[in-house]
Design an enzyme around this catalytic site. Structure first.
Site, short mmCIF file in Angstrom:
data_model
loop_
_atom_site.label_atom_id
_atom_site.label_comp_id
_atom_site.label_asym_id
_atom_site.label_seq_id
_atom_site.Cartn_x
_atom_site.Cartn_y
_atom_site.Cartn_z
N TYR A 52 -10.59 -19.54 18.72
CA TYR A 52 -10.98 -18.57 18.71
C TYR A 52 -11.38 -18.22 17.52
CZ TYR A 52 -10.55 -18.67 23.40
OH TYR A 52 -10.32 -18.70 25.26
N HIS A 111 -7.99 -27.37 25.99
CA HIS A 111 -9.58 -26.62 26.64
C HIS A 111 -10.83 -26.83 27.26
CE1 HIS A 111 -10.94 -22.43 23.65
NE2 HIS A 111 -11.47 -22.66 25.27
#
Length: 282
Positions: A52, A111
């Protein structure tokens, strides 16, 4: 307030997502205030990732939690597939810990699947757990076949959660993945639980049934969408908001109990899947 248990820790079923946060100086103060407002409203979970904003979100979270009681927070971080090897994962983990300003993560997720053998990633995650740098580990963007493969690996049954896209406009995981996880007592974490507003063209918040139910509860359409996502007790929702008022409203949605009639009305508007669907990923 609805709760969910991950490992041996019980947390409110609505946490705080931070995707797309921390990238712009002009919104930073509001985003920090939003995280703090969410925590003040009762949230314990804060979800971030090294992907992010290439660490910007982690740094924002670190600034937002300064001065808060770390033991009352449940922080989730994620490692990129390219960093999920025995050699690189420890380096990525240390960098993420430093950005967030904590000694450990409560949950550390792979992830999504990449080129590193899954068995190697699991070994690296278990090593980090043994070192005390993470309390638990899990995965993200895994479908049933991925989860089945994972559980067959040495140590694979130690997986604490799987995080996937799930909202009223994307119900595919209800057909097989969610029942599979519930049977094995593996919590499901829902990202993008309100479909990023109406980004997917589903017009969820503008739907007349959703609006009517919101009126019944003196709630916002977003709150009804969140209450629906966590209705069954095995899902943790992590909506993202950079607005303090909206963040507080998101957390308070965990207090809304939808009736059987309301759930039937919603199903009539947005039918549950009747066959296997491809896993939705953002």
């Amino acid at each position: 307030m609805k709760t969910i248990t991950i490992g041996d820790i019980t947390v409110p079923a609505i946490g705080l997502g931070t995707w797309h946060m921390g990238d712009h100086a002009e919104t930073r103060d509001a985003e920090i205030s939003a995280i703090r407002a969410g925590v003040e409203a009762g949230a314990r979970v804060i979800d971030t990732a090294e992907m992010y904003g290439s660490g910007n979100s982690e740094s924002l979270v670190g600034e937002a939690i300064k001065g808060l009681d770390r033991t009352k927070l449940f922080i989730i971080d994620k490692v990129l597939p390219s960093n999920a090897s025995l050699k690189q994962l420890p380096k990525s983990l240390d960098a993420s810990l430093a950005k967030v300003g904590t000694d450990y993560f409560d949950l550390y997720l792979y992830h999504w699947r990449g080129g590193v053998p899954l068995s190697e990633t699991v070994e690296a995650l278990r090593n980090a757990q043994e070192e005390g740098k993470i309390r638990q580990w899990g995965v993200s963007n895994f479908d049933v076949s991925d989860m089945e493969e994972l559980l067959k690996l040495p140590g694979g049954k130690g997986v604490a959660a799987n995080e996937d896209l799930y909202n009223l406009g994307s119900r595919g995981t209800e057909f097989d993945l969610q029942p599979w996880q519930e049977k094995r007592e593996i919590p499901f974490i829902a990202y993008t639980p309100v479909a990023q507003g109406d980004r997917f063209g589903k017009n969820l918040t503008k739907n007349k049934v959703i609006q009517a139910i919101a009126g019944n509860h003196k709630a916002t359409p977003y709150q009804i969408l969140l209450a629906w996502v966590i209705r069954n007790g095995n899902v943790l929702a992590i909506p993202q908001s950079g607005d303090p008022v909206h963040a507080r409203e998101n957390v308070e949605a965990a207090n809304i109990e939808l009736s059987k009639e309301e759930l039937f009305m919603i199903d009539s508007e947005f039918p549950a899947p009747t066959s296997k669907q491809p896993l939705d990923i953002l």
